[in-house]
Design an enzyme around this catalytic site. Structure first.
Site, short mmCIF file in Angstrom:
data_model
loop_
_atom_site.label_atom_id
_atom_site.label_comp_id
_atom_site.label_asym_id
_atom_site.label_seq_id
_atom_site.Cartn_x
_atom_site.Cartn_y
_atom_site.Cartn_z
N HIS A 82 39.60 39.45 23.57
CA HIS A 82 38.81 39.68 24.79
C HIS A 82 37.33 39.64 24.45
O HIS A 82 36.86 40.36 23.56
CB HIS A 82 39.20 41.01 25.43
CG HIS A 82 40.58 40.99 26.01
ND1 HIS A 82 41.41 42.10 26.02
CD2 HIS A 82 41.28 40.00 26.61
CE1 HIS A 82 42.55 41.79 26.61
NE2 HIS A 82 42.50 40.50 26.97
N GLU A 105 34.77 42.57 23.67
CA GLU A 105 35.17 43.58 22.69
C GLU A 105 34.62 43.22 21.31
O GLU A 105 35.36 42.99 20.34
CB GLU A 105 36.69 43.72 22.72
CG GLU A 105 37.16 44.17 24.10
CD GLU A 105 38.67 44.17 24.30
OE1 GLU A 105 39.41 44.09 23.29
OE2 GLU A 105 39.11 44.24 25.47
N HIS A 135 41.46 45.65 19.44
CA HIS A 135 40.81 45.62 20.75
C HIS A 135 39.89 46.83 20.88
O HIS A 135 39.84 47.70 20.01
CB HIS A 135 41.86 45.68 21.87
CG HIS A 135 42.65 44.43 22.04
ND1 HIS A 135 42.40 43.52 23.06
CD2 HIS A 135 43.68 43.92 21.32
CE1 HIS A 135 43.25 42.51 22.95
NE2 HIS A 135 44.04 42.72 21.91
N GLU A 155 43.39 49.99 19.82
CA GLU A 155 42.25 50.09 20.73
C GLU A 155 41.22 50.99 20.06
O GLU A 155 41.46 52.18 19.86
CB GLU A 155 42.68 50.66 22.08
CG GLU A 155 43.65 49.79 22.87
CD GLU A 155 42.97 48.64 23.59
OE1 GLU A 155 41.73 48.53 23.51
OE2 GLU A 155 43.68 47.84 24.24
#
Length: 453
Positions: A189, A192, A324, A397
């Protein structure tokens, strides 16, 4: 550690017979009065970040995502989303309070000598690496450690940028069996950017600690490590192309019949693609799944590379982490179903995933859980790596936590060193477990006889 976002033990949506009906009702509401499809000559309206107060269960969060918004962070009684105005209004009509949040941070001090430069990070975030700077850093690491590191271009992005895989291993050390391989991927993404810094940290750490740290040395001698530092270089460059952050998520390929650009790479993988309400078929959505599985060139490049590691009918890559931001989570498959076990996931598989995931989370302070505990996703890399290739694949994450305090997708450059080093122990644990993940549940003899150590 924050609470896990499941329903109460007596009413867990993922385990009870009323879950399917509840989810169907919520999805029906989410899809009520759908916006007209955007055709040629129509571009997606501007998006913004919103706090949605009210969703508490995975099914309710899945219904929010079904509007085409991306769910960016999950808290016990609210979520943060990226959505356009129409999507935000549809969510309001679901009965939730929707509050627009400020845009990306501006850390410049307004002085003339810090004018915004195109194709670079905004003033105040100069510690982050652009694509060119990251490439130079990678090349310097390889040049400094030629006996341990090498680089191969595994393909091109839509706009023609190299997607590379850096190999870290000591081939001078032989083992009786094929060395287990571990894959680290970063930056699916675009916004990020901290994940690229994670890749650069790993390369620096492996290079400088080999021969000094006995644990790192043993792992590099007995493993083959693959690092793909930037899966989405086009999106990353576009995100900073004006000298300010654009909050861009997808890649940059065009979509036929629409002015909307981009596919959400982490909804484009060829396993359960578009199966389960965990992605969008609208080109303007933040979670647009693409025209077909692996239709995004970047996804095909990485998938082809993973398939190339099948040697003599066996996948050499045994474990993986896809990095991420944000929310400080360690996630494992499946994302497409609420069930802990499903076709392709036995109880022993699930238990090994959870045991290693919880151990890694204990080391970095993240929260461990199955992906679908948050909300349903389909076409994700972790589901594909496990479901298609039987690779024990996790999503990390990174910083900040789900509150977003600390910059959300754009934490300040001052935290890079701290937040990348925070994952050192977790990465080493995965490397140590890679030869036999089932050792974590005491079933090494059953599953891993004759494996390398």
């Amino acid at each position: 550690m924050r609470p896990r976002f499941r329903s109460s033990p007596t009413g867990r949506l993922s385990r009870n017979t009323w879950a399917t009906g509840a989810l169907a009702a919520l999805l029906t509401l989410a899809m009520a009065s759908p916006a007209a499809p955007r055709g040629a000559g129509q571009a997606a309206p501007p998006t913004a970040s919103y706090e949605v107060s009210g969703p508490r269960t995975a099914a309710q969060r899945t219904a929010v995502a079904a509007t085409g918004a991306s769910v960016d962070a999950v808290r016990p009684r609210s979520v943060t989303i990226t959505a356009d105005g129409a999507q935000a209004e549809r969510i309001r009509r679901m009965g939730y309070r929707v509050t627009r949040l400020p845009g990306p941070p501006d850390r410049s001090d307004g002085s003339d000598d810090k004018a915004r430069s195109p194709f670079d990070f905004p003033p105040g975030d100069e510690q982050y690496h652009t694509y060119a700077e990251a490439t130079a850093e990678i090349d310097a690491d390889i040049a400094a450690h030629p006996s341990l590191m090498s680089k191969q271009v595994i393909g091109k992005s839509y706009e023609g940028r190299d997607i590379v895989a850096v190999r870290v291993a000591n081939d001078a050390v032989r083992t009786a069996a094929a060395k287990p391989e571990v894959l680290f991927t970063h930056h699916q993404h675009a916004r990020e950017h901290l994940t690229v810094e994670m890749a650069l940290y790993l390369l620096k750490e492996f290079g400088t600690e080999y021969g000094t740290d006995p644990r790192v040395t043993k792992l590099i001698d007995s493993r083959v490590i693959w690092i793909v530092p930037d899966v989405n270089p086009d999106g990353g460059e576009y995100d900073i192309a004006t000298g300010t952050y654009r909050s861009w998520r997808k890649n940059r390929q065009p979509n036929a019949g629409s002015n909307n650009r981009g596919t959400d790479l982490n909804r484009n993988w060829d396993y359960k693609w578009g199966c389960c309400g965990g992605s969008s078929g609208s080109t303007g959505s933040e979670t647009y799944r693409g025209s077909g599985p692996a239709s995004a060139p970047e996804v095909k490049v990485v998938a082809d590379f993973v398939r190339s590691r099948v040697v003599d009918g066996k996948q050499r890559i045994k474990a993986a982490i896809d990095f991420h931001t944000y929310s400080e989570l360690v996630l494992w498959p499946f994302g497409w179903t609420y069930s802990d076990t499903a076709p392709g996931m036995t109880q022993d598989d699930r238990d090994a995933f959870a045991a290693v995931g919880k151990s890694m989370a204990a080391s970095n302070g993240y929260t461990p859980e199955q992906s679908s505990d948050l909300y349903i996703t389909d076409g994700s890399i972790d589901d594909w790596l496990w479901g298609n290739q039987k690779v024990f694949a996790y999503t990390f994450e990174m910083y900040p936590d789900a509150s977003g305090t600390g910059g959300g997708f754009y934490p300040p450059g001052s935290v890079i060193d701290r937040e990348t080093a925070r994952n050192r122990e977790a990465v080493l644990q995965l490397l140590e477990n890679a030869d036999c993940m089932y050792r974590s549940i005491g079933k090494e003899q059953q599953y891993c006889s004759g494996s390398a150590s």
